[in-house]
Design a protein around this motif. Structure first.
Motif, short mmCIF file in Angstrom:
data_model
loop_
_atom_site.label_atom_id
_atom_site.label_comp_id
_atom_site.label_asym_id
_atom_site.label_seq_id
_atom_site.Cartn_x
_atom_site.Cartn_y
_atom_site.Cartn_z
N TYR A 118 36.88 18.21 58.02
CA TYR A 118 37.75 19.05 57.19
C TYR A 118 37.04 20.36 56.82
O TYR A 118 37.58 21.45 57.06
N TYR A 119 35.86 20.26 56.23
CA TYR A 119 35.09 21.46 55.89
C TYR A 119 34.16 21.78 57.07
O TYR A 119 32.95 21.72 56.97
N ARG A 120 34.77 22.12 58.18
CA ARG A 120 33.99 22.25 59.41
C ARG A 120 33.53 23.69 59.67
O ARG A 120 32.50 23.92 60.27
N ASN A 121 34.31 24.66 59.22
CA ASN A 121 34.02 26.05 59.59
C ASN A 121 33.15 26.73 58.55
O ASN A 121 33.42 26.68 57.35
N GLY A 122 32.09 27.39 59.05
CA GLY A 122 31.12 28.01 58.18
C GLY A 122 31.34 29.49 57.99
O GLY A 122 32.47 30.00 58.05
N SER A 123 30.24 30.22 57.81
CA SER A 123 30.29 31.59 57.29
C SER A 123 30.23 32.69 58.33
O SER A 123 30.28 33.87 57.96
N PHE A 124 30.12 32.36 59.61
CA PHE A 124 30.11 33.42 60.62
C PHE A 124 31.55 33.82 60.93
O PHE A 124 32.06 33.66 62.04
N ALA A 125 32.20 34.34 59.91
CA ALA A 125 33.61 34.71 59.99
C ALA A 125 33.93 35.70 58.88
O ALA A 125 33.15 35.86 57.93
N GLU A 126 35.07 36.35 58.97
CA GLU A 126 35.46 37.29 57.93
C GLU A 126 35.86 36.58 56.64
O GLU A 126 35.69 37.13 55.54
N GLU A 127 36.38 35.37 56.77
CA GLU A 127 36.75 34.58 55.60
C GLU A 127 36.36 33.13 55.83
O GLU A 127 36.28 32.67 56.97
N MET A 128 36.12 32.40 54.73
CA MET A 128 35.83 30.98 54.85
C MET A 128 36.39 30.23 53.66
O MET A 128 36.56 30.78 52.57
N MET A 129 36.71 28.96 53.89
CA MET A 129 37.17 28.08 52.83
C MET A 129 36.04 27.19 52.39
O MET A 129 35.33 26.61 53.22
N VAL A 130 35.84 27.08 51.07
CA VAL A 130 34.80 26.21 50.53
C VAL A 130 35.39 25.38 49.40
O VAL A 130 36.39 25.77 48.79
N PRO A 131 34.79 24.22 49.09
CA PRO A 131 35.22 23.48 47.90
C PRO A 131 35.03 24.35 46.66
O PRO A 131 34.08 25.14 46.58
N THR A 132 35.90 24.19 45.69
CA THR A 132 35.84 25.03 44.49
C THR A 132 34.46 25.00 43.85
O THR A 132 33.92 26.04 43.44
N GLU A 133 33.85 23.81 43.78
CA GLU A 133 32.55 23.69 43.12
C GLU A 133 31.42 24.32 43.92
O GLU A 133 30.30 24.49 43.40
#
Length: 359
Positions: A118-133
């Motif tokens: 689910y949380y598979r995609n990291g930061s080598f991108a223009e945007e990323m999704m992370v858990p709120t915490e």
């Protein structure tokens, strides 16, 4: 949005258009302004390090950026906030022993792989999704400062080890691997936390000299010879006091003998944190003496990464002025040149070197 995708081990990352993430409950979307490129990224992406990593994905562990959108349960984060994105993602259904994945980099066990799906995609991108915490506010900074704040990722790793053994102000600590990328950061951080003396064993004399030049007489360098009994004696002689604790943060390719050498210098009731990679790729074990551990009441702790509250604690240390993020020589690359950035990080993997991609 534009993202760099690792499709298979041993192949270059492909920069292409990818789906823009949308936040749900417990999620935050961050515009990535700067993302660190680990010096060992090439080893991970080639498969050499054998990290658990389900492909394809957007790699990249951690970032500095601005919040674009938050989920409905976010009560304090808001769009426009500057944050660091903590890559250590923990499952939420077991507070005592959560599964962990390092977003965009690795996973721990089958549970970590499931979380990584689910949380598979990291930061080598223009945007990323992370858990709120995992989106942690750092206050207002100038955009040019984002690369410097990427050094938080480097410090967080040894910070977990130092917290695990409860380093106290005035104590004497040995940093095993002191001349390396994370080891030199550990020396810096131990001093910032008030260590009375930091014993820095290593073979790279230039880096040992640099540590003394940067930080002064609280750093006690020891040039290792490879002869265990001699090195143990030299480390103990260099120390102005009995050695209270040891942090080992040597990489996977290091010899276990170097770890054992550092461990055997600690005093009675000493504490030891093991958070390097020695043995991950095979080789000899530590072969420590049971009677020595028992009769000297030695505490040995394994530590992978750091506790959940560590990023906020470390940010507070930086904000107080005790720890400077400006120690690093920073090399910046844009996202289109991500493969050059990975190669550069591999070649510039010494102390106080930081490679950053700015999407």
């Amino acid at each position: 949005m534009k993202a760099a995708i690792l499709k298979s081990f041993g192949t270059p990352l492909s920069v292409e258009q990818s789906e823009t993430p949308k936040p749900g409950t417990g999620e935050v979307i961050v515009k990535v302004v700067a993302a660190p490129v680990p010096h060992y990224a090439k080893e991970v992406f080639s498969g050499e390090r054998r990290y658990l990593l389900g492909l394809p994905l957007v790699p990249g562990a951690g970032a500095v950026g601005k919040v674009l959108a938050v989920g409905p349960d976010s009560t304090r984060l808001k769009p426009g906030d500057w944050v660091i994105c903590d890559p250590t993602v923990r499952s939420r259904d077991d507070a005592i022993s959560p599964d962990i994945t390092l977003q965009g980099l690795s996973a721990r066990g089958e549970g970590g792989l499931k979380l990584q799906q689910y949380y598979r995609n990291g930061s080598f991108a223009e945007e990323m999704m992370v858990p709120t915490e995992n989106a942690i506010k750092i206050g207002e900074i100038a955009p040019d400062e984002a690369s410097e704040w990427c050094a938080i990722n480097t410090f967080l790793v040894p910070f977990g080890g130092l917290l695990s053994i409860g380093l106290k102000a005035g104590e004497t600590i040995v940093i095993s691997g002191a001349t390396g990328y994370f080891g030199s950061a550990a020396v810096t951080l131990a001093l910032a936390m008030g260590a009375g003396a930091v014993i820095a064993p290593g073979r790279n004399q230039a880096v040992l000299d640099e540590l003394v030049t940067r930080f002064g007489k609280r750093v006690k360098p020891v040039t290792l010879t490879g002869e265990e009994s001699l090195d143990i004696g030299n480390i103990q002689k260099a120390s102005p006091n009995p050695i209270d604790c040891v942090l080992d943060i040597l990489p996977p390719f290091a010899d276990a003998k170097a770890v054992r050498t550092a461990i055997m210098t600690v005093r009675e009731y000493g504490r030891i944190s093991l958070m390097g990679g020695v043995g991950m790729l095979g080789g000899d074990g530590l072969n420590l003496s049971y009677p020595w551990i028992m009769r000297n009441s030695i505490t040995i702790k394994g530590q992978w990464m750091y506790p959940r509250e560590a990023p906020q604690q470390l940010i507070a240390i930086v904000k107080s002025g005790l720890l400077s993020l400006g120690l690093f020589t920073i090399s910046e690359f844009n996202l289109d040149n991500i493969n050059e950035a990975i190669e550069h990080a591999a070649n510039e993997k010494g102390a106080f070197r930081l490679t950053v991609v700015r999407p």
